[in-house]
Design a protein around this motif. Structure first.
Motif, PDB file in Angstrom:
ATOM      1  N   LEU A 102     -60.970  73.548 -12.671  1.00  0.00           N
ATOM      2  CA  LEU A 102     -61.494  72.624 -13.680  1.00  0.00           C
ATOM      3  C   LEU A 102     -61.962  71.332 -13.042  1.00  0.00           C
ATOM      4  CD1 LEU A 102     -61.885  71.742 -16.687  1.00  0.00           C
ATOM      5  CD2 LEU A 102     -59.537  70.824 -16.559  1.00  0.00           C
ATOM      6  N   MET A 103     -63.122  70.850 -13.462  1.00  0.00           N
ATOM      7  CA  MET A 103     -63.634  69.562 -13.024  1.00  0.00           C
ATOM      8  C   MET A 103     -63.693  68.637 -14.239  1.00  0.00           C
ATOM      9  SD  MET A 103     -67.133  68.892 -10.859  1.00  0.00           S
ATOM     10  CE  MET A 103     -67.374  67.409  -9.900  1.00  0.00           C
ATOM     11  N   VAL A 104     -62.986  67.524 -14.176  1.00  0.00           N
ATOM     12  CA  VAL A 104     -62.988  66.526 -15.238  1.00  0.00           C
ATOM     13  C   VAL A 104     -63.922  65.398 -14.824  1.00  0.00           C
ATOM     14  CG1 VAL A 104     -61.612  64.827 -16.492  1.00  0.00           C
ATOM     15  CG2 VAL A 104     -60.659  67.083 -16.009  1.00  0.00           C
ATOM     16  N   ILE A 105     -64.869  65.066 -15.696  1.00  0.00           N
ATOM     17  CA  ILE A 105     -65.856  64.036 -15.384  1.00  0.00           C
ATOM     18  C   ILE A 105     -65.787  62.942 -16.429  1.00  0.00           C
ATOM     19  CG2 ILE A 105     -68.294  63.520 -15.003  1.00  0.00           C
ATOM     20  CD1 ILE A 105     -68.711  66.410 -14.187  1.00  0.00           C
ATOM     21  N   GLY A 106     -65.534  61.719 -15.979  1.00  0.00           N
ATOM     22  CA  GLY A 106     -65.509  60.558 -16.851  1.00  0.00           C
ATOM     23  C   GLY A 106     -66.765  59.724 -16.682  1.00  0.00           C
ATOM     24  N   GLU A 107     -66.690  58.490 -17.143  1.00  0.00           N
ATOM     25  CA  GLU A 107     -67.878  57.633 -17.149  1.00  0.00           C
ATOM     26  C   GLU A 107     -68.027  56.837 -15.857  1.00  0.00           C
ATOM     27  OE1 GLU A 107     -69.389  53.622 -19.462  1.00  0.00           O
ATOM     28  OE2 GLU A 107     -68.367  55.164 -20.624  1.00  0.00           O
ATOM     29  N   ALA A 108     -67.103  55.900 -15.639  1.00  0.00           N
ATOM     30  CA  ALA A 108     -67.204  54.988 -14.496  1.00  0.00           C
ATOM     31  C   ALA A 108     -65.831  54.411 -14.201  1.00  0.00           C
ATOM     32  CB  ALA A 108     -68.198  53.866 -14.799  1.00  0.00           C
ATOM     33  N   PRO A 109     -65.611  53.928 -12.991  1.00  0.00           N
ATOM     34  CA  PRO A 109     -64.312  53.329 -12.666  1.00  0.00           C
ATOM     35  C   PRO A 109     -64.069  52.057 -13.472  1.00  0.00           C
ATOM     36  CG  PRO A 109     -65.582  53.815 -10.675  1.00  0.00           C
ATOM     37  CD  PRO A 109     -66.514  53.953 -11.836  1.00  0.00           C
ATOM     38  N   GLY A 110     -62.791  51.789 -13.741  1.00  0.00           N
ATOM     39  CA  GLY A 110     -62.373  50.528 -14.322  1.00  0.00           C
ATOM     40  C   GLY A 110     -61.727  49.660 -13.263  1.00  0.00           C
ATOM     41  N   ALA A 111     -61.027  48.619 -13.699  1.00  0.00           N
ATOM     42  CA  ALA A 111     -60.430  47.672 -12.755  1.00  0.00           C
ATOM     43  C   ALA A 111     -59.375  48.333 -11.877  1.00  0.00           C
ATOM     44  CB  ALA A 111     -59.829  46.499 -13.524  1.00  0.00           C
ATOM     45  N   HIS A 112     -58.493  49.160 -12.468  1.00  0.00           N
ATOM     46  CA  HIS A 112     -57.446  49.827 -11.683  1.00  0.00           C
ATOM     47  C   HIS A 112     -58.064  50.784 -10.663  1.00  0.00           C
ATOM     48  CE1 HIS A 112     -54.085  48.247 -13.923  1.00  0.00           C
ATOM     49  NE2 HIS A 112     -54.599  48.659 -15.075  1.00  0.00           N
ATOM     50  N   GLU A 113     -59.111  51.481 -11.086  1.00  0.00           N
ATOM     51  CA  GLU A 113     -59.769  52.439 -10.189  1.00  0.00           C
ATOM     52  C   GLU A 113     -60.468  51.714  -9.043  1.00  0.00           C
ATOM     53  OE1 GLU A 113     -58.904  54.348 -13.952  1.00  0.00           O
ATOM     54  OE2 GLU A 113     -59.926  52.480 -13.488  1.00  0.00           O
ATOM     55  N   ASP A 114     -61.077  50.578  -9.354  1.00  0.00           N
ATOM     56  CA  ASP A 114     -61.768  49.790  -8.333  1.00  0.00           C
ATOM     57  C   ASP A 114     -60.790  49.273  -7.279  1.00  0.00           C
ATOM     58  OD1 ASP A 114     -64.107  48.546  -7.260  1.00  0.00           O
ATOM     59  OD2 ASP A 114     -63.491  46.640  -8.146  1.00  0.00           O
ATOM     60  N   GLU A 115     -59.559  49.011  -7.704  1.00  0.00           N
ATOM     61  CA  GLU A 115     -58.524  48.539  -6.779  1.00  0.00           C
ATOM     62  C   GLU A 115     -58.008  49.654  -5.893  1.00  0.00           C
ATOM     63  OE1 GLU A 115     -57.226  45.610  -6.143  1.00  0.00           O
ATOM     64  OE2 GLU A 115     -58.053  44.342  -7.717  1.00  0.00           O
ATOM     65  N   THR A 116     -57.816  50.835  -6.473  1.00  0.00           N
ATOM     66  CA  THR A 116     -57.136  51.914  -5.759  1.00  0.00           C
ATOM     67  C   THR A 116     -58.072  52.913  -5.099  1.00  0.00           C
ATOM     68  OG1 THR A 116     -57.045  53.309  -7.735  1.00  0.00           O
ATOM     69  CG2 THR A 116     -55.216  51.776  -7.397  1.00  0.00           C
ATOM     70  N   GLY A 117     -59.312  52.993  -5.591  1.00  0.00           N
ATOM     71  CA  GLY A 117     -60.240  53.992  -5.069  1.00  0.00           C
ATOM     72  C   GLY A 117     -60.042  55.368  -5.669  1.00  0.00           C
ATOM     73  N   LEU A 118     -59.211  55.473  -6.718  1.00  0.00           N
ATOM     74  CA  LEU A 118     -58.934  56.759  -7.363  1.00  0.00           C
ATOM     75  C   LEU A 118     -59.347  56.698  -8.839  1.00  0.00           C
ATOM     76  CD1 LEU A 118     -55.369  57.499  -5.951  1.00  0.00           C
ATOM     77  CD2 LEU A 118     -57.529  58.553  -5.227  1.00  0.00           C
ATOM     78  N   PRO A 119     -59.949  57.769  -9.357  1.00  0.00           N
ATOM     79  CA  PRO A 119     -60.321  57.779 -10.772  1.00  0.00           C
ATOM     80  C   PRO A 119     -59.119  58.030 -11.675  1.00  0.00           C
ATOM     81  CG  PRO A 119     -60.885  59.878  -9.781  1.00  0.00           C
ATOM     82  CD  PRO A 119     -60.372  58.995  -8.661  1.00  0.00           C
ATOM     83  N   PHE A 120     -59.169  57.456 -12.860  1.00  0.00           N
ATOM     84  CA  PHE A 120     -58.166  57.692 -13.890  1.00  0.00           C
ATOM     85  C   PHE A 120     -56.757  57.364 -13.406  1.00  0.00           C
ATOM     86  CE2 PHE A 120     -61.742  60.106 -15.509  1.00  0.00           C
ATOM     87  CZ  PHE A 120     -61.689  59.825 -16.867  1.00  0.00           C
ATOM     88  N   VAL A 121     -56.522  56.095 -13.127  1.00  0.00           N
ATOM     89  CA  VAL A 121     -55.182  55.610 -12.845  1.00  0.00           C
ATOM     90  C   VAL A 121     -54.811  54.625 -13.954  1.00  0.00           C
ATOM     91  CG1 VAL A 121     -55.348  55.962 -10.360  1.00  0.00           C
ATOM     92  CG2 VAL A 121     -56.091  53.792 -11.314  1.00  0.00           C
ATOM     93  N   GLY A 122     -53.623  54.050 -13.885  1.00  0.00           N
ATOM     94  CA  GLY A 122     -53.171  53.186 -14.959  1.00  0.00           C
ATOM     95  C   GLY A 122     -52.763  54.002 -16.170  1.00  0.00           C
TER      96      GLY A 122
END
Length: 249
Positions: A102-122
């Motif tokens: 399965l591939m999950v595709i979201g829109e764009a990184p948020g602040a937490h993602e920009d900090e960590t380099g990983l999608p969908f954190v927080g």
């Protein structure tokens, strides 16, 4: 499951057995919402868990060491094709297993993602993990996660057309290399882009689409679900549709 969620799940199951319409009570924590929905739905007798299905012969999954995949990742990490590269802290390329079904595709990184380099954190990322776990999936072994955009738009604004155009080749190549069996788009932006539709997400969900021959299911973004817990039931229905597609039903 907490005592409160357990009692609510039992009550909701009783309503279901009596043929009464379900409801999702307000005031639950995100994890309780998904756990409650999971407990209130019956898995069809003999239906295998989505992650237990044998990978078909000819599956073209890749590994982290794949040269083409690594080249794409390096290209993304160094990308300066649009204005978003000026304000980003980190390029958010992906998380999960590149050989995933399965591939999950979201829109764009948020602040937490920009900090960590990983999608969908927080908090939204934790809820996504719970959503996936409710249908026996996880980013550790059976899910690959990415976004349409790899850099955070300032203030989490909507992506601009030229930013989308700049990132589109990266995403298309990602999909080609990962070669998922199924795609799940979360949120209006990803759903509309992948289905090439301008319909509202509420009208798009509930149908299996196709993206270049790959089955595609859409649902609400976990961040939106946190703001609108009343959408938990539609999200659970979407997850059940996803599981049926992955189980070949």
């Amino acid at each position: 499951m907490s005592g409160r969620a357990g009692r609510l799940a039992a009550y909701l199951e009783q309503r279901r057995r009596m043929g009464e319409p379900g409801f999702v009570p307000e005031g639950l924590e995100p994890g309780e919402l998904i756990t409650l929905l999971s407990a209130s739905a019956e898995r069809p007798a003999g239906a295998p868990a989505a992650s237990s299905r044998t990978v078909p012969a000819g599956r073209r999954g890749i590994t982290i060491g794949n040269a083409d995949y690594e080249a794409l990742r390096e290209t993304a990490l160094g990308c300066t094709r649009c204005r978003l590269s000026d304000g980003r802290k980190t390029v958010v390329f992906s998380d999960g297993n590149p050989s995933a079904r399965l591939m999950v595709i979201g829109e764009a990184p948020g602040a937490h993602e920009d900090e960590t380099g990983l999608p969908f954190v927080g908090q939204a990322g934790k809820l996504l993990d719970l959503m996936l776990a409710s249908v026996d999936l996880s980013r550790t072994d059976s899910v690959y996660i990415c976004n349409v955009l790899k850099c955070r738009p300032p203030g989490n604004r909507n992506p601009l057309p030229d930013e989308i155009e700049s990132c589109t080749p990266l995403l298309k190549r990602q999909i080609e290399l990962v070669s998922p069996e199924v795609i799940m788009a979360v949120g209006s932006f990803a759903a509309q882009w992948l289905t090439e539709s301008t319909k509202a997400l509420g009208r798009l969900r509930g149908t299996v689409y196709g993206y270049h021959g790959v089955p595609l299911v859409v649902t609400y973004h976990p961040a939106a679900l946190l703001r609108n817990p009343g959408w938990s039931r539609p999200v659970w229905d979407d997850l059940q549709l996803l599981r049926r597609v992955m189980d070949g039903k």
